[in-house]
Design a protein around this motif. Sequence first.
Motif, PDB file in Angstrom:
ATOM      1  N   THR A 169      70.980  97.212  17.774  1.00  0.00           N
ATOM      2  CA  THR A 169      70.855  97.718  16.409  1.00  0.00           C
ATOM      3  C   THR A 169      69.570  97.161  15.791  1.00  0.00           C
ATOM      4  OG1 THR A 169      73.232  97.934  16.098  1.00  0.00           O
ATOM      5  CG2 THR A 169      71.903  97.686  14.108  1.00  0.00           C
ATOM      6  N   PRO A 170      68.756  98.009  15.162  1.00  0.00           N
ATOM      7  CA  PRO A 170      67.498  97.518  14.586  1.00  0.00           C
ATOM      8  C   PRO A 170      67.729  96.607  13.382  1.00  0.00           C
ATOM      9  CG  PRO A 170      67.545  99.938  14.746  1.00  0.00           C
ATOM     10  CD  PRO A 170      68.930  99.451  14.989  1.00  0.00           C
ATOM     11  N   THR A 171      66.720  95.819  13.082  1.00  0.00           N
ATOM     12  CA  THR A 171      66.672  95.002  11.873  1.00  0.00           C
ATOM     13  C   THR A 171      65.367  95.307  11.156  1.00  0.00           C
ATOM     14  OG1 THR A 171      68.028  93.217  12.777  1.00  0.00           O
ATOM     15  CG2 THR A 171      66.538  92.651  10.987  1.00  0.00           C
ATOM     16  N   VAL A 172      65.427  95.518   9.845  1.00  0.00           N
ATOM     17  CA  VAL A 172      64.239  95.834   9.050  1.00  0.00           C
ATOM     18  C   VAL A 172      63.965  94.682   8.103  1.00  0.00           C
ATOM     19  CG1 VAL A 172      63.137  97.502   7.520  1.00  0.00           C
ATOM     20  CG2 VAL A 172      64.845  98.287   9.176  1.00  0.00           C
ATOM     21  N   ALA A 173      62.725  94.180   8.137  1.00  0.00           N
ATOM     22  CA  ALA A 173      62.338  93.077   7.251  1.00  0.00           C
ATOM     23  C   ALA A 173      60.838  93.109   7.020  1.00  0.00           C
ATOM     24  CB  ALA A 173      62.742  91.731   7.852  1.00  0.00           C
ATOM     25  N   ASP A 174      60.432  93.033   5.767  1.00  0.00           N
ATOM     26  CA  ASP A 174      59.017  92.916   5.396  1.00  0.00           C
ATOM     27  C   ASP A 174      58.159  94.014   6.018  1.00  0.00           C
ATOM     28  OD1 ASP A 174      59.567  90.564   3.927  1.00  0.00           O
ATOM     29  OD2 ASP A 174      59.477  89.366   5.758  1.00  0.00           O
ATOM     30  N   GLY A 175      58.673  95.243   5.987  1.00  0.00           N
ATOM     31  CA  GLY A 175      57.903  96.385   6.449  1.00  0.00           C
ATOM     32  C   GLY A 175      57.872  96.591   7.944  1.00  0.00           C
ATOM     33  N   LEU A 176      58.629  95.797   8.686  1.00  0.00           N
ATOM     34  CA  LEU A 176      58.673  95.932  10.143  1.00  0.00           C
ATOM     35  C   LEU A 176      60.100  96.220  10.593  1.00  0.00           C
ATOM     36  CD1 LEU A 176      56.391  92.976  11.351  1.00  0.00           C
ATOM     37  CD2 LEU A 176      55.776  95.391  11.097  1.00  0.00           C
ATOM     38  N   VAL A 177      60.206  96.966  11.706  1.00  0.00           N
ATOM     39  CA  VAL A 177      61.491  97.219  12.347  1.00  0.00           C
ATOM     40  C   VAL A 177      61.510  96.464  13.670  1.00  0.00           C
ATOM     41  CG1 VAL A 177      63.098  98.961  13.196  1.00  0.00           C
ATOM     42  CG2 VAL A 177      61.528  99.524  11.335  1.00  0.00           C
ATOM     43  N   TYR A 178      62.529  95.645  13.875  1.00  0.00           N
ATOM     44  CA  TYR A 178      62.669  94.860  15.095  1.00  0.00           C
ATOM     45  C   TYR A 178      63.852  95.395  15.899  1.00  0.00           C
ATOM     46  CZ  TYR A 178      59.903  91.560  12.308  1.00  0.00           C
ATOM     47  OH  TYR A 178      58.937  90.972  11.522  1.00  0.00           O
ATOM     48  N   PHE A 179      63.677  95.496  17.209  1.00  0.00           N
ATOM     49  CA  PHE A 179      64.773  95.950  18.060  1.00  0.00           C
ATOM     50  C   PHE A 179      64.540  95.482  19.484  1.00  0.00           C
ATOM     51  CE2 PHE A 179      61.535  99.163  18.425  1.00  0.00           C
ATOM     52  CZ  PHE A 179      61.607  99.643  19.724  1.00  0.00           C
ATOM     53  N   GLY A 180      65.623  95.414  20.256  1.00  0.00           N
ATOM     54  CA  GLY A 180      65.550  95.012  21.646  1.00  0.00           C
ATOM     55  C   GLY A 180      65.849  96.165  22.581  1.00  0.00           C
ATOM     56  N   THR A 181      65.441  96.009  23.846  1.00  0.00           N
ATOM     57  CA  THR A 181      65.601  97.078  24.833  1.00  0.00           C
ATOM     58  C   THR A 181      66.320  96.561  26.080  1.00  0.00           C
ATOM     59  OG1 THR A 181      63.396  96.605  25.741  1.00  0.00           O
ATOM     60  CG2 THR A 181      63.562  98.314  24.040  1.00  0.00           C
ATOM     61  N   GLY A 182      66.717  97.517  26.907  1.00  0.00           N
ATOM     62  CA  GLY A 182      67.487  97.190  28.099  1.00  0.00           C
ATOM     63  C   GLY A 182      66.707  96.471  29.171  1.00  0.00           C
ATOM     64  N   ASP A 183      65.367  96.466  29.088  1.00  0.00           N
ATOM     65  CA  ASP A 183      64.563  95.759  30.089  1.00  0.00           C
ATOM     66  C   ASP A 183      64.143  94.375  29.609  1.00  0.00           C
ATOM     67  OD1 ASP A 183      62.792  96.565  28.150  1.00  0.00           O
ATOM     68  OD2 ASP A 183      61.425  97.614  29.496  1.00  0.00           O
ATOM     69  N   GLY A 184      64.745  93.899  28.524  1.00  0.00           N
ATOM     70  CA  GLY A 184      64.510  92.528  28.104  1.00  0.00           C
ATOM     71  C   GLY A 184      63.331  92.322  27.175  1.00  0.00           C
ATOM     72  N   TYR A 185      62.879  93.371  26.507  1.00  0.00           N
ATOM     73  CA  TYR A 185      61.774  93.241  25.568  1.00  0.00           C
ATOM     74  C   TYR A 185      62.275  93.321  24.129  1.00  0.00           C
ATOM     75  CZ  TYR A 185      57.931  93.321  28.908  1.00  0.00           C
ATOM     76  OH  TYR A 185      57.032  92.999  29.909  1.00  0.00           O
ATOM     77  N   LEU A 186      61.585  92.584  23.273  1.00  0.00           N
ATOM     78  CA  LEU A 186      61.801  92.664  21.834  1.00  0.00           C
ATOM     79  C   LEU A 186      60.555  93.289  21.217  1.00  0.00           C
ATOM     80  CD1 LEU A 186      63.891  91.814  19.652  1.00  0.00           C
ATOM     81  CD2 LEU A 186      62.467  89.801  19.274  1.00  0.00           C
ATOM     82  N   TRP A 187      60.776  94.271  20.337  1.00  0.00           N
ATOM     83  CA  TRP A 187      59.677  95.025  19.731  1.00  0.00           C
ATOM     84  C   TRP A 187      59.650  94.798  18.230  1.00  0.00           C
ATOM     85  CZ3 TRP A 187      57.202  99.757  21.981  1.00  0.00           C
ATOM     86  CH2 TRP A 187      57.449  99.901  23.362  1.00  0.00           C
ATOM     87  N   ALA A 188      58.429  94.887  17.666  1.00  0.00           N
ATOM     88  CA  ALA A 188      58.222  94.959  16.221  1.00  0.00           C
ATOM     89  C   ALA A 188      57.305  96.144  15.955  1.00  0.00           C
ATOM     90  CB  ALA A 188      57.596  93.674  15.690  1.00  0.00           C
ATOM     91  N   VAL A 189      57.752  97.086  15.129  1.00  0.00           N
ATOM     92  CA  VAL A 189      56.963  98.283  14.831  1.00  0.00           C
ATOM     93  C   VAL A 189      56.903  98.480  13.320  1.00  0.00           C
ATOM     94  CG1 VAL A 189      57.629  99.355  17.016  1.00  0.00           C
ATOM     95  CG2 VAL A 189      58.914  99.903  14.946  1.00  0.00           C
ATOM     96  N   ASP A 190      55.850  99.175  12.874  1.00  0.00           N
ATOM     97  CA  ASP A 190      55.699  99.474  11.463  1.00  0.00           C
ATOM     98  C   ASP A 190      56.810 100.412  11.005  1.00  0.00           C
ATOM     99  OD1 ASP A 190      54.442 101.368   9.200  1.00  0.00           O
ATOM    100  OD2 ASP A 190      53.426  99.435   9.139  1.00  0.00           O
ATOM    101  N   ALA A 191      57.465 100.064   9.895  1.00  0.00           N
ATOM    102  CA  ALA A 191      58.629 100.832   9.451  1.00  0.00           C
ATOM    103  C   ALA A 191      58.251 102.239   8.994  1.00  0.00           C
ATOM    104  CB  ALA A 191      59.340 100.086   8.325  1.00  0.00           C
ATOM    105  N   VAL A 192      57.043 102.434   8.482  1.00  0.00           N
ATOM    106  CA  VAL A 192      56.636 103.737   7.964  1.00  0.00           C
ATOM    107  C   VAL A 192      56.071 104.629   9.061  1.00  0.00           C
ATOM    108  CG1 VAL A 192      55.094 104.943   6.364  1.00  0.00           C
ATOM    109  CG2 VAL A 192      56.222 102.821   5.662  1.00  0.00           C
ATOM    110  N   SER A 193      55.201 104.079   9.906  1.00  0.00           N
ATOM    111  CA  SER A 193      54.494 104.903  10.889  1.00  0.00           C
ATOM    112  C   SER A 193      55.068 104.840  12.290  1.00  0.00           C
ATOM    113  CB  SER A 193      53.023 104.471  10.951  1.00  0.00           C
ATOM    114  OG  SER A 193      52.924 103.141  11.482  1.00  0.00           O
ATOM    115  N   GLY A 194      55.824 103.789  12.600  1.00  0.00           N
ATOM    116  CA  GLY A 194      56.320 103.592  13.957  1.00  0.00           C
ATOM    117  C   GLY A 194      55.307 102.967  14.891  1.00  0.00           C
TER     118      GLY A 194
END
Length: 271
Positions: A169-194
Motif C-alpha cells: 500500500t502506498p504512503t504519501v508524504a511531503d509531495g512524494l509517494v512511497y511504495f514497495g515492489t515484489g523484487d525488493g525495491y522501495l520507490w519514491a515518486v512525485d505525487a503529481v507527475s509520477g
Amino acid sequence: MPRAEVPPDQRVLTFFAILTDWDKCLWAVDASSGRERWRVRTDGLVRSTPVVADGMVLFGSNDGFFRAVDAVSGASRWQVRVGTGVRSSPTVLGDLVYVGSDDGVLWALHTASGQVRWQLKTLSGLWSSPVVADGILYVGSADRHLWAVDAASGQVRWKLPAGTWVKSTPTVADGLVYFGTGDGYLWAVDAVSGERRWSREVGVWVRWAPVVADGTLYVGTNDGRMWALDAVSGEERWQADTGSPVFSTPAVADGVLYFGLQNGRLLAVRA
C-alpha cells in the motif's frame, strides 16, 4: 462511589476479522470487556481491514462482496458484488468509499447506498489498498504499475511501470509517494507527475506500507529486515535484522517504532 454505566450504543467497539478457513466472519468486540457484540458471516475469508464511517463498518470478503453493516448492531445496510474477491482494504473520502478487487477493478461507491460512482479496470489484481491525498487516489496493482487516479472522476492521472507487481500500500508524504515492489525495491515518486525521485533495493518482497516520520522512512521486508531511510534521498540511516519476516506496517509514536513479525512477536525499537 458506584461506577457509572455507559450505554451500550456508546461503548467503543473493536472490529476485526478472524482469518481461518472455517470462520469467514467480521466480529465486533466490546473494547472494555472483550465480549462479543455481534458477528457478520460471509461466504469467504475476510482478509481486508474494515473501516468505520458514518455509523457503518465497511469491509470486503473473498466471496466477492463489499459490505456495509451497522456499527452498533451489525445489521446489513447494503452489499455490492465487486468481483471475485476482496483483500484490498477500503479508504473513505467524503461520501465515497474506495476499494480494489482481486480481478483488478478499482471501485468508488457511495457510502450511504453502495451505488457505484465510477470503476476503473486495471490489468491484474489489486491487493494494495488505495490511499487518497489532495484529491488523487494511489494504488498498486499486480499488473506491475502504480496508478494515480482522480478520486472524484476515476480518470487516470498517470501510471508508473514498476517492473514487477506492487502489493504494498502506498504512503504519501511531503509531495512524494512511497511504495514497495515484489523484487525488493522501495520507490519514491512525485505525487503529481509520477516522476521517479529515487529507488533503492532493500532485500526481498516489500509487502507492507512504509511509514514516514520526522524525515525518516521506515519499511519492513520479507527477509526480516527493518530499514530506516532518509525520506528525501533514500540514503540508509540504519537497518536491523529481526530474525523473522516483518509482518505489519510499522507505527511510530513518541520516538518509538512498533512493528510485528511473522513469528508472533511485537517489537519496539528506538526510531
